[in-house]
Design an enzyme around this catalytic site. Structure first.
Site, PDB file in Angstrom:
ATOM      1  N   TRP A 199      40.292  39.342  43.872  1.00 25.49           N
ATOM      2  CA  TRP A 199      41.282  40.483  43.624  1.00 25.49           C
ATOM      3  C   TRP A 199      41.177  41.961  44.498  1.00 25.49           C
ATOM      4  CZ3 TRP A 199      45.190  38.640  41.257  1.00 25.49           C
ATOM      5  CH2 TRP A 199      45.161  37.277  40.477  1.00 25.49           C
ATOM      6  N   ASP A 228      39.844  48.754  39.496  1.00 24.50           N
ATOM      7  CA  ASP A 228      40.348  47.954  38.733  1.00 24.50           C
ATOM      8  C   ASP A 228      39.516  47.171  37.875  1.00 24.50           C
ATOM      9  OD1 ASP A 228      41.735  45.529  37.984  1.00 24.50           O
ATOM     10  OD2 ASP A 228      41.897  44.663  39.717  1.00 24.50           O
ATOM     11  N   LYS A 255      42.466  40.251  29.054  1.00 24.48           N
ATOM     12  CA  LYS A 255      41.284  39.739  29.152  1.00 24.48           C
ATOM     13  C   LYS A 255      40.616  40.336  28.016  1.00 24.48           C
ATOM     14  CE  LYS A 255      41.700  39.374  33.723  1.00 24.48           C
ATOM     15  NZ  LYS A 255      41.950  37.824  33.898  1.00 24.48           N
TER      16      LYS A 255
HETATM   17  N1  PMP Z   1      42.488  42.254  38.839  1.00 22.66           N
HETATM   18  C1  PMP Z   1      41.656  41.431  38.224  1.00 22.66           C
HETATM   19  C2  PMP Z   1      40.083  41.872  38.219  1.00 22.66           C
HETATM   20  C3  PMP Z   1      42.009  40.384  37.605  1.00 22.66           C
HETATM   21  O1  PMP Z   1      40.961  39.590  37.011  1.00 22.66           O
HETATM   22  C4  PMP Z   1      43.219  40.038  37.591  1.00 22.66           C
HETATM   23  C5  PMP Z   1      44.062  38.660  36.754  1.00 22.66           C
HETATM   24  N2  PMP Z   1      42.868  37.723  36.708  1.00 22.66           N
HETATM   25  C6  PMP Z   1      44.425  40.631  38.140  1.00 22.66           C
HETATM   26  C7  PMP Z   1      43.886  41.814  38.834  1.00 22.66           C
HETATM   27  C8  PMP Z   1      45.719  40.551  38.239  1.00 22.66           C
HETATM   28  O2  PMP Z   1      46.236  40.786  36.991  1.00 22.66           O
HETATM   29  P1  PMP Z   1      47.498  40.262  36.514  1.00 22.66           P
HETATM   30  O3  PMP Z   1      47.931  38.810  36.789  1.00 22.66           O
HETATM   31  O4  PMP Z   1      47.887  40.910  35.104  1.00 22.66           O
HETATM   32  O5  PMP Z   1      48.673  41.303  37.568  1.00 22.66           O
END
Ligand code: PMP
Length: 364
Positions: free
Chosen positions: A102, A173, A197
């Site tokens: 991510w 994040d 989450k």
């Molecule tokens: N950052 C992290 C740490 C994540 O775990 C995730 C999704 N698993 C995201 C960003 C992306 O999130 P979204 O699908 O809500 O855009």
């Protein structure tokens, strides 16, 4: 007694009590004789709900008045572009730490708006991955902020170190760690997380940001879409466009549930205990492996492999038959991933451990 436990990484399990409450009031919310999904987001009842969520978040995370809370849409991924668009003027730059999947996706997106200074602090020694201490990170003196993801959901690797960059705006994040452990919000210029989450259903993304980062900007890119413009969102009290009302409602119930439990301080102890139990089971065994240094292990996403990968499908099949759901690791890493966010009771982790021990006895 619950006998099915859902280890999904996200959208993830929600507290049973919360789902029950939502079920009870689904067609008659707040004695309005309609559901929460069927009323205007500008009605007094809904505005009251929004204000309550902010109040509860302020209490749970101890958010001081110089920070504002924004409710956005488009997931954390939308923020990967909204952040550089809002906080970097043309030719300005930012530091980005690359810790896992991510973090990297955030870097890819930021590259469209700036030339980020990329820091690669993940190292490997004797087969074990670890994250270099922040004191060794080489930041760019001119960068406007540093972005990192302290908990990488896919790899299960985490920065558990308190941020040390006093003179830099830190953006984190926290999609897979918000409300799971205590943080000092004053260490950050901005934190953000998608809800699915540890907060509620998908559709909602929460930003907690210092007001002066968005309000006193004299240099601002012209092409920011209004729906992604933090100043616009702030000025419209997060209702520039229709917010994800059901997601907000259910998230509000989760926050009340967490407060009733004892807040982040209480739940973080339980989370730590759950993670310790699971990692010690892995470490004691010759059958399961985790190659992350202890201080960089995630407390919310426990990722491990079987020494014999050919047994992993059988592990997943048998665990499912035993009421332990969604343990499959992400496709880029494989193996097993147990996501153990706030809604996962310690009984779920103990049941998983018993299963792991039994599986090892039979198939080792
Ligand atoms: N950052 C992290 C740490 C994540 O775990 C995730 C999704 N698993 C995201 C960003 C992306 O999130 P979204 O699908 O809500 O855009």
């Amino acid at each position: 007694m619950q006998n099915i436990f859902n280890f999904s990484p996200g959208p993830a399990s929600l507290p049973h009590e919360v789902l029950k409450k939502a079920q009870n009031e689904l067609i008659n919310w707040n004695n309005l004789n309609v559901s929460v999904m069927e009323i205007s987001h500008r009605s007094d009842d809904f505005i009251n709900l929004i204000e309550n969520i902010k109040k509860d978040l302020r209490e749970l995370i101890n958010i001081p008045s110089q920070y504002t809370i924004l409710f956005c849409q488009g997931g954390a991924r939308t923020q990967f572009s909204a952040i550089p668009m809002n906080l970097l003027y043309y030719n300005e730059t930012a530091d980005y730490a690359n810790i896992g999947h991510w973090s990297y996706k955030a870097i890819e997106e930021a590259t469209k708006y700036c030339k980020p200074n990329i820091i690669n602090p993940v190292k490997k020694k004797n087969g074990i991955y670890y994250i270099q201490k922040m004191q060794y990170w080489k930041l760019n003196n001119n960068s406007k902020y540093i972005h990192y993801c302290p908990n990488e959901t896919i790899e299960g690797i985490a920065i558990n170190e308190k941020p040390i960059f006093n003179n830099k705006t830190i953006i984190a994040d926290l999609s897979s760690s918000i409300l799971a452990k205590e943080i000092n919000i004053k260490d950050y210029g901005m934190i953000y997380a998608s809800a699915q989450k540890n907060i509620g259903p998908a559709g909602l993304t929460i930003l907690i940001i210092k007001k002066d980062l968005i309000l006193n900007k004299n240099k601002k890119r012209k092409e920011i879409p209004s729906v992604l413009d933090y100043t616009v969102i702030f000025k419209h009290n997060s209702m520039f466009n229709t917010p994800p009302t059901f997601s907000l409602y259910l998230s509000g119930l989760v926050l009340k549930w967490l407060k009733k439990k004892g807040g982040v301080k209480y739940i973080s102890k339980i989370n730590k205990k759950k993670a310790e139990l699971l990692y010690s089971t892995i470490d004691k065994s010759e059958f399961y492996i985790n190659k992350i240094k202890h201080c960089n292990r995630s407390i919310t996403n426990v990722v491990f492999h079987l020494k014999n990968p050919e047994k992993e499908n059988l592990f997943l099949q048998k665990s499912q038959e035993n009421g332990l759901f969604y343990l499959k690791g992400h496709k880029i890493i494989g193996g097993i991933r147990a996501s153990i966010y706030n809604a996962m009771p310690i009984e779920g982790v103990k049941k998983l451990i018993n299963f792991m021990n039994d599986f090892e006895k039979i198939y080792a």
